[in-house]
Design an enzyme around this catalytic site. Structure first.
Site, short mmCIF file in Angstrom:
data_model
loop_
_atom_site.label_atom_id
_atom_site.label_comp_id
_atom_site.label_asym_id
_atom_site.label_seq_id
_atom_site.Cartn_x
_atom_site.Cartn_y
_atom_site.Cartn_z
N LYS A 66 -16.80 -6.76 6.82
CA LYS A 66 -15.49 -7.23 7.32
C LYS A 66 -15.34 -6.89 8.79
CE LYS A 66 -12.71 -6.96 3.07
NZ LYS A 66 -11.60 -6.27 2.40
N SER A 117 -2.74 -7.65 3.42
CA SER A 117 -3.02 -7.41 4.84
C SER A 117 -3.34 -8.73 5.53
CB SER A 117 -4.19 -6.44 5.00
OG SER A 117 -3.83 -5.17 4.51
N HIS A 155 0.84 -1.21 0.00
CA HIS A 155 0.00 0.00 0.00
C HIS A 155 0.88 1.26 0.00
CE1 HIS A 155 -3.09 -2.54 2.44
NE2 HIS A 155 -3.57 -2.43 1.23
N ARG A 183 -2.15 -6.85 -7.75
CA ARG A 183 -0.98 -7.71 -7.60
C ARG A 183 -1.00 -8.88 -8.56
NH1 ARG A 183 -2.91 -7.99 -1.53
NH2 ARG A 183 -4.77 -7.69 -2.78
P1 ADP Z 1 -9.82 -3.55 -0.23
O1 ADP Z 1 -10.54 -4.15 0.94
O2 ADP Z 1 -10.45 -2.35 -0.82
O3 ADP Z 1 -9.37 -4.53 -1.29
P2 ADP Z 1 -7.05 -3.33 0.58
O4 ADP Z 1 -6.56 -2.51 1.71
O5 ADP Z 1 -6.86 -4.79 0.66
O6 ADP Z 1 -8.54 -2.91 0.45
O7 ADP Z 1 -6.40 -2.82 -0.77
C1 ADP Z 1 -6.58 -1.52 -1.27
C2 ADP Z 1 -6.08 -1.46 -2.69
O8 ADP Z 1 -4.67 -1.67 -2.69
C3 ADP Z 1 -6.67 -2.52 -3.63
O9 ADP Z 1 -6.79 -1.94 -4.91
C4 ADP Z 1 -5.62 -3.61 -3.63
O10 ADP Z 1 -5.64 -4.37 -4.82
C5 ADP Z 1 -4.36 -2.77 -3.52
N1 ADP Z 1 -3.25 -3.51 -2.90
C6 ADP Z 1 -3.31 -4.28 -1.79
N2 ADP Z 1 -2.09 -4.80 -1.53
C7 ADP Z 1 -1.26 -4.35 -2.51
C8 ADP Z 1 0.13 -4.57 -2.82
N3 ADP Z 1 0.90 -5.37 -2.08
N4 ADP Z 1 0.64 -3.94 -3.89
C9 ADP Z 1 -0.15 -3.18 -4.66
N5 ADP Z 1 -1.46 -2.94 -4.45
C10 ADP Z 1 -2.01 -3.52 -3.38
#
Ligand code: ADP
Length: 170
Positions: free
Chosen positions: A47, A134, A23, A96
């Site tokens: 969630k 996460s 992130h 990813r």
């Molecule tokens: P959500 O619940 O909206 O998917 P996340 O916090 O898991 O929220 O992810 C937010 C955004 O960041 C999403 O578009 C996800 O694909 C992207 N994302 C999550 N992890 C990574 C990573 N390691 N590298 C790049 N983008 C990521």
């Protein structure tokens, strides 16, 4: 015709429960592309989060103090409505894997139907971060042994390690 939405303002929406190095990489790169970037923490009623929205906001703010054009907020409701309310033209997301692309594509098509004036812009995960999620880091924190802190260094910003271990190992 006057421009209603700000094309220089992007909103990076997500759960960030908690912020990972993946992130943080997207935030830094997004901050370099747009004049203003808002990191928007969505409250998803489906969630059960580990960190409260306020805790997530505080952690992200601590990590991005050097980025002057980035702010962090929480929102509830549909992401697309929040972006529209902010008068931003761009929703920023990251991906990813092919599985991510599939899910993100479906979501961005739904968002486009709801708000055709907003474009979703995707940044590919950095090559060092494409395996980070996460949920994975929560498992490492929960099941890791006494060396969990050093193991987490490769997955989350250093500011996140202590609060994460406190949550998972208490
Ligand atoms: P959500 O619940 O909206 O998917 P996340 O916090 O898991 O929220 O992810 C937010 C955004 O960041 C999403 O578009 C996800 O694909 C992207 N994302 C999550 N992890 C990574 C990573 N390691 N590298 C790049 N983008 C990521």
């Amino acid at each position: 015709m006057p421009k209603i939405l700000n094309t220089n303002h992007a909103i990076y929406v997500g759960s960030f429960d908690p912020l990972t190095l993946g992130h943080a990489d997207i935030i830094r790169r997004g901050a370099g592309l747009f004049e203003r970037l808002t990191v928007a923490i969505g409250l998803n009623p489906d969630k059960q989060p580990l960190f409260t929205p306020e805790e997530r906001l505080a952690l992200i703010s601590e990590v991005i103090t050097d980025l002057e054009n980035v702010d962090v907020v929480c929102f509830s409701g549909l992401a697309v409505n929040f972006v529209r309310q902010q008068k931003a033209a761009v929703m920023l997301r990251g991906f990813r894997t092919l599985t991510d692309i599939d899910a993100e594509f479906t979501m961005s098509l739904a968002n486009r139907t709801l708000a055709p004036e907003i474009e979703t812009v995707f940044l590919m995960a950095g090559e060092s971060y494409s395996h980070i999620s996460s949920s994975l880091i929560k498992q490492i924190a929960q099941m890791g042994q006494e060396n969990a802190a050093s193991q987490l260094e490769g997955f989350v910003p250093k500011e996140v390690i202590k609060p994460l271990l406190e949550k998972c190992q208490s």
